[in-house]
Design a protein around this motif. Structure first.
Motif, mmCIF file in Angstrom:
data_model
loop_
_atom_site.group_PDB
_atom_site.id
_atom_site.type_symbol
_atom_site.label_atom_id
_atom_site.label_comp_id
_atom_site.label_asym_id
_atom_site.label_seq_id
_atom_site.Cartn_x
_atom_site.Cartn_y
_atom_site.Cartn_z
ATOM 1 N N UNK A 117 0.845 -1.186 0.000
ATOM 2 C CA UNK A 117 0.000 0.000 0.000
ATOM 3 C C UNK A 117 0.879 1.235 0.000
ATOM 4 N N UNK A 118 0.412 2.265 -0.668
ATOM 5 C CA UNK A 118 1.047 3.587 -0.609
ATOM 6 C C UNK A 118 0.222 4.454 0.321
ATOM 7 N N UNK A 119 0.847 4.877 1.435
ATOM 8 C CA UNK A 119 0.203 5.712 2.440
ATOM 9 C C UNK A 119 0.540 7.161 2.136
ATOM 10 N N UNK A 120 -0.483 7.982 2.036
ATOM 11 C CA UNK A 120 -0.297 9.390 1.677
ATOM 12 C C UNK A 120 -1.280 10.218 2.478
ATOM 13 N N UNK A 121 -0.750 11.302 3.079
ATOM 14 C CA UNK A 121 -1.633 12.221 3.794
ATOM 15 C C UNK A 121 -1.953 13.380 2.884
ATOM 16 N N UNK A 122 -3.149 13.887 3.032
ATOM 17 C CA UNK A 122 -3.634 14.955 2.148
ATOM 18 C C UNK A 122 -4.361 15.988 2.992
ATOM 19 N N UNK A 123 -3.901 17.242 2.883
ATOM 20 C CA UNK A 123 -4.528 18.342 3.625
ATOM 21 C C UNK A 123 -5.655 18.906 2.770
ATOM 22 N N UNK A 168 -11.355 -1.395 4.035
ATOM 23 C CA UNK A 168 -10.032 -1.260 4.647
ATOM 24 C C UNK A 168 -9.210 -0.199 3.960
ATOM 25 N N UNK A 169 -9.474 0.081 2.703
ATOM 26 C CA UNK A 169 -8.693 1.075 1.955
ATOM 27 C C UNK A 169 -9.399 2.420 1.892
ATOM 28 N N UNK A 170 -10.478 2.587 2.667
ATOM 29 C CA UNK A 170 -11.124 3.897 2.674
ATOM 30 C C UNK A 170 -10.237 4.918 3.360
ATOM 31 N N UNK A 171 -10.294 6.189 2.956
ATOM 32 C CA UNK A 171 -9.447 7.217 3.600
ATOM 33 C C UNK A 171 -9.760 7.328 5.084
ATOM 34 N N UNK A 172 -8.715 7.613 5.849
ATOM 35 C CA UNK A 172 -8.815 7.761 7.299
ATOM 36 C C UNK A 172 -8.622 9.229 7.642
ATOM 37 N N UNK A 173 -9.617 9.818 8.313
ATOM 38 C CA UNK A 173 -9.520 11.221 8.699
ATOM 39 C C UNK A 173 -8.469 11.392 9.782
ATOM 40 N N UNK A 206 -5.864 10.471 5.503
ATOM 41 C CA UNK A 206 -4.781 9.546 5.156
ATOM 42 C C UNK A 206 -5.334 8.596 4.107
ATOM 43 N N UNK A 207 -4.746 8.614 2.908
ATOM 44 C CA UNK A 207 -5.195 7.781 1.794
ATOM 45 C C UNK A 207 -4.360 6.507 1.741
ATOM 46 N N UNK A 208 -5.020 5.378 1.437
ATOM 47 C CA UNK A 208 -4.347 4.102 1.264
ATOM 48 C C UNK A 208 -4.635 3.622 -0.156
ATOM 49 N N UNK A 209 -3.572 3.436 -0.936
ATOM 50 C CA UNK A 209 -3.711 3.052 -2.342
ATOM 51 C C UNK A 209 -2.912 1.783 -2.589
ATOM 52 N N UNK A 210 -3.587 0.788 -3.177
ATOM 53 C CA UNK A 210 -2.888 -0.448 -3.533
ATOM 54 C C UNK A 210 -1.876 -0.179 -4.628
ATOM 55 N N UNK A 211 -0.690 -0.719 -4.460
ATOM 56 C CA UNK A 211 0.335 -0.556 -5.480
ATOM 57 C C UNK A 211 0.240 -1.681 -6.496
ATOM 58 N N UNK A 212 0.811 -1.435 -7.659
ATOM 59 C CA UNK A 212 0.828 -2.428 -8.710
ATOM 60 C C UNK A 212 -0.102 -2.054 -9.830
ATOM 61 N N UNK A 213 -0.126 -2.861 -10.867
ATOM 62 C CA UNK A 213 -0.951 -2.613 -12.041
ATOM 63 C C UNK A 213 -2.360 -3.127 -11.865
#
Length: 1579
Positions: free
Chosen positions: A1319-1325, A1358-1363, A1335-1342
């Motif tokens: 997963x790629x973990x990324x925070x977004x303001x 499980x991959x829904x954004x977390x506030x 906090x966004x969770x994105x599956x990596x890969x094609x």
């Protein structure tokens, strides 16, 4: 149609029901008696309408056989999906089936090739991605011969679109067309959107991605709908989003089936709506969207905010929008509609300037509608119209982009060209208002054509050769019949007539194809032909539209003349009211009222001539308006007019002819050409039909009006299609249904001869045998005559059959029943005969069953009566026995009651006597006791009185003594205060101290306000200034050296001159005296000769050798003055450079100084350093120069100096006593670069320490200032590092994640919603505050890896954004779960022992985020594993930094110093008081960094404690495991492997422990440093 049959009967025309369900009670020769099913008291009759001479079948008026109701299983199988499969195919059967399906939520129904769509007026889950994918895949499989091809797909608009696409992609690549029709509110527009969405989805699959920033063809095509709807749709009484124009959208596809583009053709825009619309309706959507959804800037730009609205909403303030009340829409708002429209315009590639110009024209039309006229007198003396508000006209012309004078001319005058000359006529007020509305309609119609042209340019395909086939979608208005019908209704109904003609031909063709596919014998079938109706309307010279065009060409043509010509053409005979082709009708009354009727396929429609037929047909642009458009300053207006001119001019006109310009086409001619092109386009394609129906006029869900639905079925041509189908073999049954339905007609035929089931039998042969046998039996019964029911030897069933009314015999020709390959086709007479015999057999069987049922009921009734009698007798006997037993009980009870009564009387007497004695005793004892208590109270009060009197006397004396002492003390204090008030010096000192404190606070606030400014540019400028200062200092030193030498020479020369004057005055000076003067001067003869050379001719005879002339002395003085001027200039430059240095250094430290404060600091610097004037005076400088240099230190103390003293007294700790003791010591003797950093930390009052202070950094620190700067730099470096970690989190971090959920139960197992996923973990303001971030969770890969990940059973939630506000804590390590027991992803390799290979041994690579609970889980944990420890630490520090930032900005302050709620503004004036709130704000801003670091240190400390506890637990576990393994070693030698594994695990834990210790040391160091800084700031 025998007794007991269920039939449909036509209802009362005045009611809401079109047909009612009834049962046949009795069938006679000339009348039939019926009973309503749901209202049995309603019994009525219907007369005979017709009788077939051959078959003898009787047809009763308004009576049709009803179909047998379907079972739930048959409905689930979809037996009613296609109405053609109904045994009885007529209007009530179709209406009933459609109504039943609608109430079950099935809005789509097949009628052969036609799809019936009923508007549900609610959102149904029929258009989801899953349903679209089902129809797409099923259509693809069927096209390849792999799907279930037993029948059509479930009725759906997707099925029609998919069928058209598959037929287009079939061999031959023939183009397709989808014709969608229906009345307003039936859902045509929504069906068109759904069809286009499905087709563009199919056409967009497999295409390459478009370039960045460009929309795909599919998206552009879909985005064209909102633009056309905004400018072409309006709210009517029947529909909120009614299309007021017809459109044909052609989608072009390549050979591979890819969508290449599209083009739109529109028909007959309702321009009259712009000037007038009825109550409850609205104008076009774009007007209300702009008025309600425009921003304040747009409203001001377009002039909507000018004037007073009187509290009304903007749409209710304009004439073109307020006529219908400007109601709101039910489905969407105008505000969101405007944003949707603007988004679509930008998506089509329109520039912002183009969008603004279009909206300006819309605003100009609104203002044009507000133009009013006043009466004025023309030049000829007649009444004429003039514009009332010139300013409003100027605004309108500006928005429309036209000339205001020409616009006024077009509104108030009319130009007519006669024989080459222009004749101008002034208009009246009414005519001017009509001219205004006509101009508005012309502009809007031209603008709509321009918008359609721009849309086509955006979505058209690039290369015509690549288009191999197309699919056209026609959204056309349905048949219309109103109370008053005009030119628009004639054109609309003309279009529907043409489309119905094409539809009838298509249905007839399908019927023939079905007969041929079933291989049955059939003859030519005549179908309904409405060509005569088309000829009545469009025929050359004599058609309605042709005569209307001819009348428009005449100079004095009128609507009444046109009506008269039609009457003469179509009704030439006297008294004739119906034309020969029966299509044109007009009674004498109608002719007198200028009315005529046309009998269309859907019914008779009455048209009113006096509704401006000619004006609507002409639709000419006046010459004044043409001149207005051609000379308009706006290029957009010229382009719009060019499009309008191109559409209305006749292309057959020749520019070389005498007339020059091309002819202008009428609206009727344009419409006929467009309709001819449309019909030809449809005939070249394979058509598909969708008929949209409106269930009710109230637009409510689950509500259906059968009468309205029947009208729409008739208007939509569905019943015409049924008539075509019924013209051949209307009844169609499958072989199995035919055999099962009519096998019961031959009960006497044994099963050996004709089986009852079709198992393992040839279906067609059995049906042929059944039909033949039925005809033979019918012939025998007809020849045998009537049968006697009293004949002996017959069965009861046969007797009942003979007593029944006999049905018509089965004597129809066998050719009327054709057996195809899969179906049985029957004409109406054979089917009615079979049905009559079937009802007869069912009735006889029912009668026999009724006999048995009645016998059973009588026997049941007798048994019940017998049982009731026995029960009544048993109950009576029991009642009599209970009566005797009750009498005995009553006698016993009476004796017992008497005894108890006597006992109660005696007891009552006893208790009454006892109570009296007790009361007497109580009274006596009470009197005695009260006397004793009264005596005691008297004694008590007397003693208290004596003691209180003594205490009161003592207290009064003490109070009097205290008052005397306080008076003396107060007088003494008052005398001291009065003395202090007279001391003016002390008051000034207090005032000066307050000013100093104020200035100190100002400097501190200014320094704090600029603390975060960038320092790099200031440092570079400081270096440049420092270099310039060094250069100036060197230059000043040289000048001072030269000045000193020159002054020395001048002093020597002056001394010599003075000596010479003394020698001249005495005239007898001795040599000793001359030598004495020479020594005093200190100038040797050699020096004097070298310094001054005097001409020997000018010397006096008696002068000494060292004589200096006045000229030489004056020359030297001038040279000295010049050097002094240069020195002053250099010193001025030096002071300016010093001032710039002080400003730059102050700016570096966040302080902005003015010129007065800089001058004060320069004065302090000169006072602290050895002054140049003092050095010069010691060298012998003249008093004047020295005095000039000493003037500056004598200035009064500045505001900045007083501010410094105030800060020093506030934070430094030095009191007033210390100041009095050290008045002679300068407080601010240091330079600004050493002073300003101390203002920030409040350390002015402390002395410098010479010894270096160790603070934990690698810096050579020798003073407290350096320690502060090093501490500040380290904090800034730490904060920048934290910001870098936060930026890395915003860019994304690649981790492996587990998502753990636990329920509230104690022993509930852990549930992993996500297992070992990359997963790629990324925070977004999402705002200014981190609390709004996620906090966004994105599956990596094609795509393949993501699909595999989905198939493993991962939960999508499980991959829904977390506030960010849902995160409770972030801990290092795997908290709450053993990291070695974490499950691996499905499909991973396993070791030989069957256990999965552990990849989670390093506990130092894990981070656990705990989130708030949800309804599904009491606790949520996100376990993250990183690739390296440094990545883990960066993520941990970054997240904690963000959480600390959230806590600080949400009001959490670790230091306890809260921010002030009020910060007052202050200026640079000297006499001002700085509030304490401003000081608190500065200190809060300084301590935010400390709070942030302290929060992170506390979190790190908690992590360390948890790690230590975990280590202890692991050690205890290790010891227990080692003990167990030692015991097992004695039994099994193979357990040594376990010890090796535990040893490796221990090594890993020890390594983690070492890391934690290092981290603990670092955290402790920073904690100590922070605490030291806190102590320093508090001191």
């Amino acid at each position: 149609m025998e007794a007991g049959s269920i039939v449909w009967c036509s209802a009362d025309p005045k009611g809401d029901e079109a047909w009612i369900l009834a049962e046949v009670l009795k069938k006679g020769d000339t009348v039939i008696e019926l009973q309503q099913v749901d209202k049995i008291e309603n019994v009525f009759t219907r007369p005979l309408a017709a009788q077939d001479e051959e078959s003898g079948e009787r047809k009763f008026e308004g009576v049709e056989l009803a179909n047998a109701p379907l079972s739930e299983e048959e409905r689930a199988e979809g037996r009613d999906n296609d109405l053609i499969t109904l045994p009885h195919l007529h209007e009530p059967a179709i209406l009933h089936s459609v109504s039943e399906r609608f109430m079950r939520g099935k809005i789509y129904t097949w009628t052969g090739p036609v799809l019936i769509a009923v508007n549900p007026f609610e959102r149904l889950p029929l258009y989801t991605d899953e349903i679209r994918e089902f129809y797409r895949s099923e259509g693809l499989f069927r096209s390849q011969g792999m799907g279930n091809s037993k029948g059509d797909l479930e009725p759906h608009v997707f099925a029609v679109a998919d069928r058209s696409y598959r037929q287009m992609m079939a061999e031959g690549r023939k183009s397709q067309s989808i014709l969608i029709s229906g009345e307003s509110g039936a859902g045509k527009t929504e069906s068109t959107k759904i069809v286009m969405s499905y087709l563009t989805t199919l056409g967009g699959m497999g295409m390459e991605q478009e370039k960045d920033g460009e929309l795909s063809v599919m998206e552009r095509v879909l985005q064209s709908n909102p633009v056309l709807e905004a400018f072409g749709n309006a709210r009517t009484l029947r529909n909120d989003n009614s299309s007021r124009f017809g459109k044909f959208i052609e989608l072009g596809f390549s050979r591979a089936g890819h969508l290449l583009g599209a083009k739109v053709q529109t028909y007959l825009l309702e321009k009259v709506r712009l000037a007038f619309h009825a109550t409850g309706e609205r104008n076009y959507h774009i007007f209300y969207q702009l008025l309600r959804g425009g921003t304040d800037a747009q409203k001001e730009k377009y002039g909507f905010l000018e004037g007073d609205t009187g509290g009304l909403e903007l749409p209710n303030c304009y004439h073109y929008t307020k006529q219908g009340g400007a109601p709101q829409l039910r489905e969407f708002t105008d505000e969101s509609g405007l944003q949707y429209t603007l988004k679509a315009m930008r998506a089509l590639g329109w520039s912002e300037e183009t969008i603004d110009n279009v909206l300006s024209i819309i605003a100009g039309l609104l203002h044009l509608g507000e133009t009013t006229f006043i009466k004025k007198e023309s030049d000829s003396g007649l009444d004429a119209a003039g514009v009332e508000d010139r300013e409003s006209l100027n605004r309108t012309a500006r928005l429309l982009g036209v000339d205001v004078d020409k616009m006024e001319f077009a509104l108030t005058q009319r130009v007519v060209v006669a024989r080459g000359e222009e004749i101008k006529t002034e208009l009246t007020i009414d005519k001017a208002a009509d001219a205004r509305d006509a101009l508005a309609k012309t502009i809007y119609g031209a603008l709509f054509l321009w918008i359609v042209d721009q849309v086509n340019k955006s979505i058209i395909w690039e290369n015509e050769e690549e288009v191999r086939s197309s699919v056209g979608v026609l959204d056309i208005f349905g048949f219309e019949c109103f109370k008053i019908n005009s030119f628009e209704q004639l054109c609309i109904n003309f279009t529907n007539e043409a489309l119905q003609q094409q539809f009838n031909k298509f249905i007839f063709k399908l019927e023939q194809e079905e007969y041929e596919s079933e291989k049955i014998e059939w003859a030519f079938i005549s179908f309904p032909d409405n060509q005569d109706c088309l000829d009545t309307i469009q025929q050359k010279k004599t058609g309605i539209l042709a005569m209307l065009d001819d009348e428009c060409r005449l100079p004095r043509g009128s609507d009444l003349n046109w009506a008269k010509r039609m009457y003469e053409q179509w009704l030439p005979d006297k008294g004739q009211t119906v034309s020969e082709n029966t299509r044109f009708q007009a009674t004498k009354v109608q002719q007198g009222k200028a009315l005529f009727c046309v009998r269309h396929f859907a019914g008779l429609v009455e048209y009113k001539v006096e509704t401006n037929f000619m004006e609507k047909n002409k639709d000419e642009i006046p010459l004044a308006a043409q001149n207005l458009f051609e000379t308009a300053p706006s290029q957009l207006m010229k382009d719009v007019y060019a499009i309008q001119k191109r559409e209305t001019e006749d292309g057959a006109g020749d520019s070389t002819s005498k007339q020059g310009a091309a002819k202008s086409k009428t609206v009727g001619q344009q419409f006929k050409e467009q309709l001819t092109g449309l019909i030809s386009s449809v005939e070249r394609t394979d058509p598909h039909y969708i008929r949209c129906l409106k269930p009710n006029d109230a637009a409510k869900p689950k509500m259906l009006t059968r009468k309205r639905l029947t009208e729409q079925l008739r208007y939509g041509g569905v019943l015409e299609a049924v008539r075509v189908a019924r013209a051949g073999y209307p009844v169609r049954l499958t072989h199995q249904a035919f055999f099962q339905r009519y096998r019961m007609l031959l009960p006497e035929i044994p099963e050996e001869q004709l089986p009852w089931a079709m198992d393992d039998q040839e279906a067609q042969q059995l049906c042929v045998k059944l039909l033949t046998t039925c005809l033979e039996e019918g012939k025998k019964k007809a020849e045998g005559g009537s049968l006697d029911p009293k004949e002996g030897g017959i069965s009861k069933f046969e007797k009942i059959r003979r007593m029944q009314h006999q049905p018509i015999p089965l004597l129809f020709p066998q050719t009327d029943v054709q057996l195809g390959l899969t179906k049985v086709f029957m004409r109406k007479p054979p089917h009615d005969a079979l049905e009559a015999n079937r009802v007869f057999h069912q009735s006889a069987s029912a009668t026999l069953i009724q006999c048995w049922v009645r016998g059973l009921e009588r026997r049941k009734k007798y048994l019940i009566t017998q049982d009731c009698t026995i029960t009544i007798q048993r109950c009576y006997r029991g009642y009599k026995g209970r009566e005797r037993w009750t009498a005995l009980r009553r006698a016993t009870a009476s004796l017992l009651l008497t005894n108890h009564y006597r006992m109660q009387i005696s007891r009552r007497k006893y208790y009454r006597a006892r109570k009296g004695v007790i009361v007497l005793q109580a009274q006596f004892r009470g009197i005695t006791t009260r006397r004793e208590i009264a005596a005691i109270k008297l004694e008590t009060f007397y003693r208290k009185y004596k003691l209180r009197k003594n205490f009161t006397t003592l207290r009064s004396a003490v109070i009097a003594l205290q008052c005397q002492m306080r008076v003396k003390i107060a007088k003494k204090v008052m005398k001291g205060l009065m003395g202090e008030q007279k001391d003016i010096g002390k008051l000034k000192e207090n005032n000066e101290r307050l000013k100093m404190e104020m200035n100190s606070l100002k400097a501190m606030l200014a320094a704090q306000a600029k603390e975060d400014a960038s320092n790099l540019a200031h440092i570079q400028e400081l270096d440049a200034k420092q270099a310039e200062i060094d250069k100036l200092e060197k230059r000043v030193a040289d000048l001072e050296k030269q000045l000193a030498e020159e002054k020395a020479i001048i002093e020597k020369l002056e001394a010599e001159l003075k000596a010479e004057k003394e020698n001249k005055a005495m005239n007898a000076a001795s040599t000793h005296t001359h030598t004495h003067h020479q020594k005093r001067s200190g100038v040797s003869p050699g020096v004097a000769k070298a310094a001054v050379e005097v001409d020997p001719s000018m010397q006096m005879p008696n002068l000494p050798s060292n004589y200096v002339s006045p000229e030489v002395l004056a020359k030297h003085k001038r040279h000295l003055s010049k050097l002094e001027e240069e020195l002053r200039a250099e010193r001025k430059h030096r002071r300016e450079a010093d001032g710039e240095i002080i400003k730059l250094r102050a700016a570096i430290n966040g302080v902005q100084l003015n010129e007065a404060e800089v001058q004060d600091l320069l004065a302090q610097k000169l006072q602290a350093e050895p002054s140049t004037a003092g050095s010069l005076s010691r060298r012998g400088e003249t008093p004047e120069i020295a005095g000039e240099e000493k003037e500056e230190p004598a200035t009064t103390k500045s505001s900045l100096a007083r501010a410094m003293e105030g800060i020093s007294s506030t934070f430094g700790g030095s009191g007033g006593e210390e100041k009095k003791e050290k008045d002679d010591k300068p407080r601010f003797s240091m330079v600004a670069d050493n002073l300003l950093p101390k203002i920030r930390r409040g350390l002015m009052g402390e002395e410098h320490k010479e010894d270096a202070v160790v603070v934990g950094w690698r810096a050579d620190i020798r003073s407290r200032k350096e320690r502060e700067e090093a501490l500040r730099d380290e904090v800034h470096r730490f904060e920048s590092q934290m910001k870098g970690f936060v930026h890395a989190l915003e860019d994304g971090v690649d981790v492996m994640m587990w998502q753990l959920n636990r329920s509230e139960e104690k022993d509930a197992p852990a549930e992993f919603a996500l297992k070992a996923s990359h997963v790629t973990v990324k925070i977004q303001r999402k705002g200014d505050m981190w609390v709004q971030g996620i906090v966004n969770f994105t599956l990596r890969g094609g795509y393949l890896s993501k699909a595999i990940g989905r198939s493993r059973g991962g939960n999508k939630t499980a991959l829904e954004p977390l506030s960010m506000h849902e995160i409770l804590e972030v801990k290092a390590g795997c908290s709450g779960y053993d990291h070695t027991d974490l499950p691996s992803a499905a499909g991973r390799s396993k070791s030989k022992g069957g256990k999965s290979k552990s990849e989670n041994r390093q506990g130092s690579l894990f981070v656990t985020m705990t989130a708030t609970p949800t309804p599904m889980a009491a606790t949520r944990a996100y376990i993250l594993r990183f690739k390296s420890r440094s990545a883990r630490n960066e993520f941990l520090n970054g997240m904690r930094s963000v959480l600390a930032e959230m806590q600080i900005h949400e009001g959490v302050s670790i230091s306890g110093l809260q921010k002030s709620a009020e910060v007052l503004q202050y200026d640079d004036e000297e006499e001002i008081m700085v509030p304490l709130g401003a000081v608190n704000k500065v200190m809060n801003l300084e301590r935010e960094s400390y709070d942030r670091i302290l929060l992170m240190l506390l979190q790190g400390y908690e992590d360390l404690k948890e790690r230590e506890d975990e280590l202890l637990k692991l050690r205890n576990k290790l010891e227990s495991v080692m003990e167990e393994s030692a015991e097992k070693d004695r039994v099994q030698a193979n357990d040594s492997k376990l010890i090796m594994q535990l040893s490796k695990k221990l090594e890993t834990l020890l390594m983690d422990n070492e890391d934690l210790r290092d981290q603990n040391d670092r955290l402790n160091t920073r904690l100590i440093t922070a605490e030291c800084e806190k102590m320093n700031m508090l001191s």
